[in-house]
Enzyme design. Structure first.
Site, PDB file in Angstrom:
ATOM      1  N   HIS A  80     -12.215 -52.323  -9.108  1.00  0.00           N
ATOM      2  CA  HIS A  80     -12.513 -53.163  -8.241  1.00  0.00           C
ATOM      3  C   HIS A  80     -11.339 -53.467  -7.350  1.00  0.00           C
ATOM      4  O   HIS A  80     -11.277 -54.705  -6.799  1.00  0.00           O
ATOM      5  CB  HIS A  80     -13.054 -54.564  -8.758  1.00  0.00           C
ATOM      6  CG  HIS A  80     -13.673 -55.338  -8.031  1.00  0.00           C
ATOM      7  ND1 HIS A  80     -14.842 -55.147  -7.295  1.00  0.00           N
ATOM      8  CD2 HIS A  80     -13.838 -56.900  -7.748  1.00  0.00           C
ATOM      9  CE1 HIS A  80     -15.385 -56.043  -6.546  1.00  0.00           C
ATOM     10  NE2 HIS A  80     -14.727 -56.988  -6.909  1.00  0.00           N
ATOM     11  N   HIS A  93     -19.093 -62.659 -12.459  1.00  0.00           N
ATOM     12  CA  HIS A  93     -17.368 -62.869 -12.675  1.00  0.00           C
ATOM     13  C   HIS A  93     -17.028 -63.642 -13.757  1.00  0.00           C
ATOM     14  O   HIS A  93     -17.066 -64.717 -14.051  1.00  0.00           O
ATOM     15  CB  HIS A  93     -17.119 -63.504 -11.216  1.00  0.00           C
ATOM     16  CG  HIS A  93     -17.408 -62.803  -9.886  1.00  0.00           C
ATOM     17  ND1 HIS A  93     -18.735 -63.005  -9.726  1.00  0.00           N
ATOM     18  CD2 HIS A  93     -17.073 -62.158  -9.071  1.00  0.00           C
ATOM     19  CE1 HIS A  93     -18.984 -62.466  -8.438  1.00  0.00           C
ATOM     20  NE2 HIS A  93     -17.851 -61.949  -8.074  1.00  0.00           N
ATOM     21  N   ASP A 149     -16.959 -58.971 -12.389  1.00  0.00           N
ATOM     22  CA  ASP A 149     -15.982 -58.606 -11.573  1.00  0.00           C
ATOM     23  C   ASP A 149     -14.842 -59.605 -11.748  1.00  0.00           C
ATOM     24  O   ASP A 149     -14.867 -60.674 -12.206  1.00  0.00           O
ATOM     25  CB  ASP A 149     -16.573 -58.688 -10.131  1.00  0.00           C
ATOM     26  CG  ASP A 149     -17.460 -57.581  -9.715  1.00  0.00           C
ATOM     27  OD1 ASP A 149     -17.814 -56.918 -10.786  1.00  0.00           O
ATOM     28  OD2 ASP A 149     -17.880 -57.333  -8.549  1.00  0.00           O
TER      29      ASP A 149
END
Length: 518
Positions: A359, A453, A309
Site C-alpha cells: 500500500h 483500516h 489498509d
C-alpha cells in the site's frame, strides 16, 4: 649311517613338497592382500581416524578453505549508490552454488538499499562450516550501515554436490510443525537474554542461519537488531543434540554428520547436470497466501475477503487474535512507515497465514506523482516486507483507489496486481464500531472484497464482531489471492465474483479472470 636317517630325509622332503603344493593352490592375490594388510597395520592410523570438527560451543563449526583445492574468491558485480563489497567462494565443479550466492547476495544488497534511503555501505564476507559427505555449508556474514546504525547479519546456505541443489537453513527442519517446535524451544533458550519473545516466529527469514557446533548441537543465530535491540549484538540459541534429533529432516541429519566431521581435503568430483535451488516444495517457514484445503470455486464454499489498509497499527495483534480464534484469513495492505515501526507484527501476520500486500511507503496519490517517485514508493515497501519475512508481495492497493494507465504500466512492470474493493465500510470517516460492523456484515456476499483500516481502534472493535458473524453465517474468510486465484500484474480487481460463461464465439476467460476487473 643310522637306520632312521633315511626316514628323516623322506619326512623333510614331504614337508617341502606339501608347502609347494599349498603355495601353488593359493588363490591369486592372497599373498599380496596379506602383505597389504600387514602394511596397513604398520602405517600410522592418522588417515583412517575421523577428525574432530573445529569451532566454539555456541557457534557453527569452521572449515579451513585451504582444505578445498582450487577454491577461489570473487565479488558480486554491483552498481548502486552505496559502498558495496560482497565476496563469496567459488569451488571447482560447484557452479550452481556460486550462481546461487551471486544472485542471492545481489538481491540482499538491492533490498537493503531500497528499504534504507540512508544506506551507506554493505559488506559481505564468507566462511565454510562443512565440507564432507557431499555437503558444503557456506556461512555469510554481512555488515550493513545506514544513517542510523551498523548491523551485523548472518545467513547459512547448504549445497548438495551431487544434486547441485542449494538450500536455505530452514530446510534442515523436517517441516513447518518442526520449525514451530524449534521456535518454541528457541524462545525458551533466549529467555534470559534481551530477545523479545514477540519477535520470534517460525518463518524462514528468521531461521536463515542454522547449523551445528562440534558436538552436534543445533545452533540458531539471529541478526543484530532482529529479535533484540541492535546494541545487544548477535543473539543465538544452542539446542542440545538429542533434543533437536526429532526436528531434523533427512538433509538436516546429513548436514549434522558433515558439520561434525573435520576436513583434511575435500573436492567436488564433477559438476551436476543442472542448477537446482532446492526442491519444488516450499521450505519450512516459507508460507503461501493460499491454502489447498479451500476452493473458492466450489459452489458449497462461500468465500469473502477481509482487507485492512494502512497498518500495521498498535492494535493489529488483537485483530490477529480474533482471526485466529475463527481460523480466518485476511489480507493486509501495509504501508511502509508503519512496517518500520512494527516489524514484529508484520512477521506475526505472515507467520499466521495472512497475506501481505503493498500500500506504498507514504500513501501518495500515485496518479499525481511521477513514475519515478511512484516506483520508489512501492519498491521501498516491497523491500521492507521482504527483509522482514522473505516474502515478495504480488498484490497492491493504490491509495484512495486512484489509478490510471500510468499506474497500470508501473504495477505491471513491478509484478503487482491492483486490488480495489466491492464493499467500503468508510471506517476511516465513521469511527463507530457498530456502524462499521453493519456495513461489513450487510455488504458481505460471495466473492466480496471488504475494505477496512486496522489503524483505527473502532475498526478493531468492529472486526471482532464482523469475523464472528461472518463465520456464523457460513462464510469462509480467505486472502485475496485465495479468492481470485491468479491475478495478472497491472490489472485492477474489485471482487472475486466469477465472470459469467463466455458467449458462443467469445474467447474463453483465462485463469486470471476469476474476479471482476475494472
Amino acid at each position: 649311517m643310522s637306520p632312521d636317517r633315511p626316514l628323516l630325509t623322506v619326512a623333510f622332503a614331504m614337508v617341502v613338497l606339501l608347502g609347494l603344493v599349498l603355495s601353488a593352490a593359493r588363490p591369486p592375490g592372497l599373498l599380496e592382500d596379506t602383505a597389504q594388510a600387514r602394511r596397513t597395520a604398520e602405517r600410522p592410523e592418522e588417515e583412517d581416524v575421523r577428525l574432530p570438527a573445529t569451532g566454539e560451543p555456541d557457534e557453527l563449526t569452521v572449515v579451513d578453505p585451504a582444505a578445498l583445492p582450487g577454491l577461489t574468491e570473487t565479488e558480486i558485480a554491483y552498481e548502486g549508490g552505496g559502498d558495496v563489497a560482497v565476496s563469496y567462494p567459488v569451488i571447482p565443479n560447484a557452479e550452481p552454488l556460486a550462481d546461487f550466492l551471486d544472485r542471492t547476495l545481489t538481491d540482499q544488497v538491492h533490498a537493503f538499499e531500497a528499504a534504507n534511503p540512508g544506506a551507506r555501505s554493505f559488506v559481505g564476507e564468507w566462511g565454510l562450516t562443512a565440507a564432507e559427505g557431499g555437503i558444503v555449508g557456506v556461512r555469510v556474514t554481512t555488515t550493513e550501515t545506514d544513517s542510523e546504525e551498523t548491523r551485523e547479519g548472518h545467513s547459512t546456505y547448504w549445497y548438495e554436490t551431487g544434486k547441485g541443489a542449494v538450500h536455505g537453513s530452514s530446510r534442515l527442519l523436517a517441516g513447518q510443525q518442526e520449525l514451530a517446535e524449534l521456535n518454541d524451544r528457541v524462545r525458551e533458550a533466549v529467555s534470559d537474554t534481551a530477545a523479545v519473545p514477540a519477535a520470534l516466529h517460525p518463518i524462514s527469514s528468521l531461521y536463515d542461519s542454522v547449523g551445528f557446533n562440534p558436538d552436534g548441537d543445533l545452533v540458531v543465530e539471529f541478526d543484530s537488531g532482529q529479535v533484540a535491540p541492535a546494541s545487544e549484538g548477535r543473539v543465538h540459541a544452542v539446542i542440545d543434540r538429542d533434543e533437536a534429533q526429532d526436528l531434523l529432516s533427512e538433509l538436516g541429519l546429513r548436514v549434522r554428520e558433515a558439520s561434525t566431521t573435520g576436513v583434511r581435503e575435500f573436492s567436488v568430483a564433477e559438476a551436476p547436470a543442472a542448477d537446482k535451488d532446492g526442491s519444488e516444495a516450499a521450505a519450512p517457514g516459507v508460507l503461501l497466501p493460499r491454502e489447498d484445503s479451500v476452493d473458492c470455486a466450489d459452489p458449497d464454499t462461500r468465500c469473502v475477503a477481509l482487507t485492512y489498509d494502512d497498518g500495521p497499527g498498535g492494535r493489529t495483534p488483537e485483530l490477529l487474535d480474533a482471526l485466529a480464534e475463527h481460523d480466518a484469513r485476511a489480507t493486509f495492505f501495509v504501508t511502509g512507515h508503519p512496517v518500520m515501526e512494527n516489524p514484529w507484527i508484520v512477521r506475526r501476520t505472515y507467520a499466521e497465514g495472512h497475506e501481505l500486500a503493498n500500500h506504498t511507503l507514504s500513501h501518495p496519490d500515485l496518479t499525481r506523482i511521477g513514475t519515478g517517485s511512484a516506483r520508489a514508493d512501492l519498491n521501498t515497501t516491497q523491500a521492507l516486507v521482504y527483509r522482514e519475512t522473505g516474502y515478495t508481495m504480488d498484490l497492491m492497493r493504490p491509495p484512495y483507489g486512484a489509478t490510471d494507465d500510468g499506474v497500470a504500466e508501473l504495477t505491471e512492470e513491478l509484478g503487482l496486481a491492483q486490488i480495489l474493493w466491492s464493499v467500503d465500510t468508510n471506517d476511516w470517516k465513521d469511527r463507530k464500531a457498530h456502524v462499521v460492523r453493519e456495513r461489513a456484515v450487510n455488504g458481505a456476499s460471495e466473492g466480496a472484497i471488504i475494505l477496512m483500516h486496522d489503524i483505527h481502534g473502532t475498526t478493531i472493535d468492529a472486526s471482532v464482531d464482523i469475523i464472528r458473524e461472518l463465520d456464523e453465517r457460513g462464510y469462509t474468510m480467505v486472502t485475496v489471492s485465495q479468492l481470485l486465484g491468479t491475478a495478472e500484474p497491472g490489472e485492477v480487481y474489485v471482487d472475486g465474483v466469477p465472470e459469467p460463461p463466455a458467449e458462443d464465439g467469445a474467447e474463453d476467460a483465462g485463469e486470471g479472470d476469476a474476479g471482476d476487473r475494472k
